[in-house]
Structure formats: C-alpha cells, structure tokens
Design an enzyme around this catalytic site. Sequence first.
Site, short mmCIF file in Angstrom:
data_model
loop_
_atom_site.label_atom_id
_atom_site.label_comp_id
_atom_site.label_asym_id
_atom_site.label_seq_id
_atom_site.Cartn_x
_atom_site.Cartn_y
_atom_site.Cartn_z
N VAL A 1 0.85 -1.20 0.00
CA VAL A 1 0.00 0.00 0.00
C VAL A 1 0.88 1.24 0.00
O VAL A 1 1.70 1.44 0.91
CB VAL A 1 -0.94 0.02 1.23
CG1 VAL A 1 -1.87 1.22 1.15
CG2 VAL A 1 -1.73 -1.27 1.34
N CYS A 2 0.73 2.09 -1.02
CA CYS A 2 1.45 3.36 -1.14
C CYS A 2 2.96 3.12 -1.04
O CYS A 2 3.52 2.38 -1.85
CB CYS A 2 0.95 4.35 -0.09
SG CYS A 2 1.47 6.07 -0.41
N GLU A 3 3.64 3.72 -0.09
CA GLU A 3 5.08 3.50 0.05
C GLU A 3 5.37 2.01 0.26
O GLU A 3 6.39 1.50 -0.21
CB GLU A 3 5.62 4.31 1.23
CG GLU A 3 7.13 4.20 1.40
CD GLU A 3 7.63 4.96 2.62
OE1 GLU A 3 8.86 5.19 2.69
OE2 GLU A 3 6.82 5.32 3.49
N GLY B 1 3.89 -0.30 -1.20
CA GLY B 1 3.89 -0.90 -2.53
C GLY B 1 5.25 -0.81 -3.20
O GLY B 1 5.65 -1.70 -3.95
#
Length: 364
Positions: free
Chosen positions: A147-149, A151
């Site tokens: 998720v986000c960073e 990822g």
Amino acid sequence: MRVKVDPKDALQEFADFSQRMQEGRRLLERTKNSDVQIATAPKREIWSQDKVSLYHYEPVAKRTVAAPVLVVYGLIGRQTMMDLQEDRSLVRNLLAQGVDLYVVDWGSPSRSDRWLTLEDYIEGYLGDCVERICEESGLDKITLLGVCEGGVFTSCYAANHPKRVKNLMLTITPIDFHAGDKDAPLHHGMIGTWARSMSASDVDRLIDANGNLPGELMSFVFSLMTPINSLTKYNVGLFDVMDDEAKLLNFLRMEKWLADRPDHPGEAGKQWLKDLYQANQLVKGEFRLNGKIVDLKKITMPVLNIYAQEDHIIPPRSSQALRTRVGTKDYTELPLPGGHVGVFVSGKSQGILGKTIYEWLKQR
C-alpha cells in the site's frame, strides 16, 4: 435585489440549529476513547525485531486461497487504516472470504532509528517477515499486498526475490514519481512538487535538523493539499455529523488515524525524497538496494495494480507506469473511484476492492 426573510422561518432555523448543537454536545460528552477504537480485527504477534512486529490475523472463515497474504503499509502513516471500522475494513473483508492474512507494523521510529535505510526495511525487516510466514505456513512463496510506500517496498522485494513471491498486489503505489496528469487540479501530485522544490542539500538539512522526517510535518504537507477541507472539517464537517452517532464515530475514527502519523526514519527519508521523488531512480532503473540495481523486469509473478482515479497524492499515471516496466504477462489494472484514502474507507470502493482482490487471488 433585497430578499425578504420571514421572521418565523429565521426563528425556526435558529431553533433547529440550537437543537442540533445540543444533541451534538451530548453525543461528544458521552463518547469515550473506547468508542472510537480502530484496527480491532483479532490478531496475534508471531515475530518482532526492534520496533517492527508481524501479526497473523485470526481466521473467521475456511481458507479458500492457498498462499498467505502479507499486507505491507508504508512508513508515512499507519496500517490501521486497512481496518478502520468493522463495516469498512479491507482486512475483515478478505478474512471473511477465507484469505490467510498477515500484516507488518513498523512501529514508532524514534531518533534511535535515525540511520535506518530503505535497505534495512526492504531487505531486512520485510525479508524476515516473509521468511517467518513461509516457516509458519510451510510454503516457499507468499503473496504481497503493498500500500502506497509499502507498494514500493513490495515491488523492490519482489524484483530482488521473485522466488519468494507468488503474487504481487499493489494499491495506490507510486512507480514513476514524476508522472502526473496535465489536466489534473493543481493540488494533485503536490507531494512530488514539494519534494522537487528542495535541493538535495535542503533534504539533508531537514533530516539532520530533526533526526527523522517528522510525522507532524508530513501531516501539515498533506493538509495543504486540500486546504479548504482542512480548514472547515472541524466546523462545517463536524457540524454535519454531530447529531448522528454513527457518522460522528466514523468521523472521529478517521481523525484518530490521521493524528497518529509516525516519524519517518531519517536515512530512509533521505532516500525516499532524493532517490525516488527527486531523481526518479526506480522507473529509470537506477535505484539500488545494498548496491544492487532494482530491476522491475524481474517481477515475473502475476501482478494486480490498483489505483484511485481521483488520487491527489499518487496520480494515476504514477501507478500505471508499472505496466510497461514489469516482466510478467499476467498484469491486471483496477481503477477505483475515489481518492487516496477513499479507496479503503468508502462504501462504494470497499465492495469492489475486496471482491476483486479475492477473485483475482482465487484464479491464481
């Protein structure tokens, strides 16, 4: 042209306003911290090192997906957003469908973590989490959900250790840190604009002065991206929900998550801002971990890439850039309505997200 106002209508409106205020005050007075708990899905700690912990969620349904799934959130924020409330929880959604689910909690970095790097988090802590899950499950591969960073972390790990990753799922993840939509509103992609407005030495001075990248600073930067909402949410926004207990508790849960933003370890913060946001090394094939280039073409396992169509933090094109960089032919994109956080907490996106992830996993 002067508009005539009936005094009776004005008095009634004032009476209604006063009643709502009184009801809202009574609700707030009896609301306790225990009423706004977040991330309450039962889980147990199975591994820890330093400030990092790995949790295994208790199953609630018969397992229907073979490979365990590890949720990896970023360092800028908390993984608790994935389980914000019972009726809008990706964690509970996946558990109910029989997914064997784990999550890593990065903890609360302090000045003692000043020198931790992205290598420490990706090759060290994340790698250890994967090994522990493989040991517990008896399998040699797991699925990663970044998720986000987080990822970016999982993409790098999958590229460097493809034999350990069965599937790679990314949500709202930046890949091309310079990509954006020309016709998007000015505040979209502002994090990148802010990061690139500084020189490399500016970033060094920011981190050196604070030891880490302060969570309070990042909260302030995020609030600047939606200034009107930030200025009005405690009067207009709160007033709209203050006489409805369910909506008020939802509002307070989100505020609780927003207020709990940890510091980002210093050296890792320098790499995040300078190597990725400024130099865009990941998409250029120049980003290194432990001296080794991270080659996205080595991501040969199935990939599900989910992005938010109205994301003002990670522009859609930043996430979509992964499509032409990976080495797999089994690549799927899922655009979802809503913004960066709304993908996980809005009722509309929540149903699509959990169902799509489950069906995609089951097919593989």
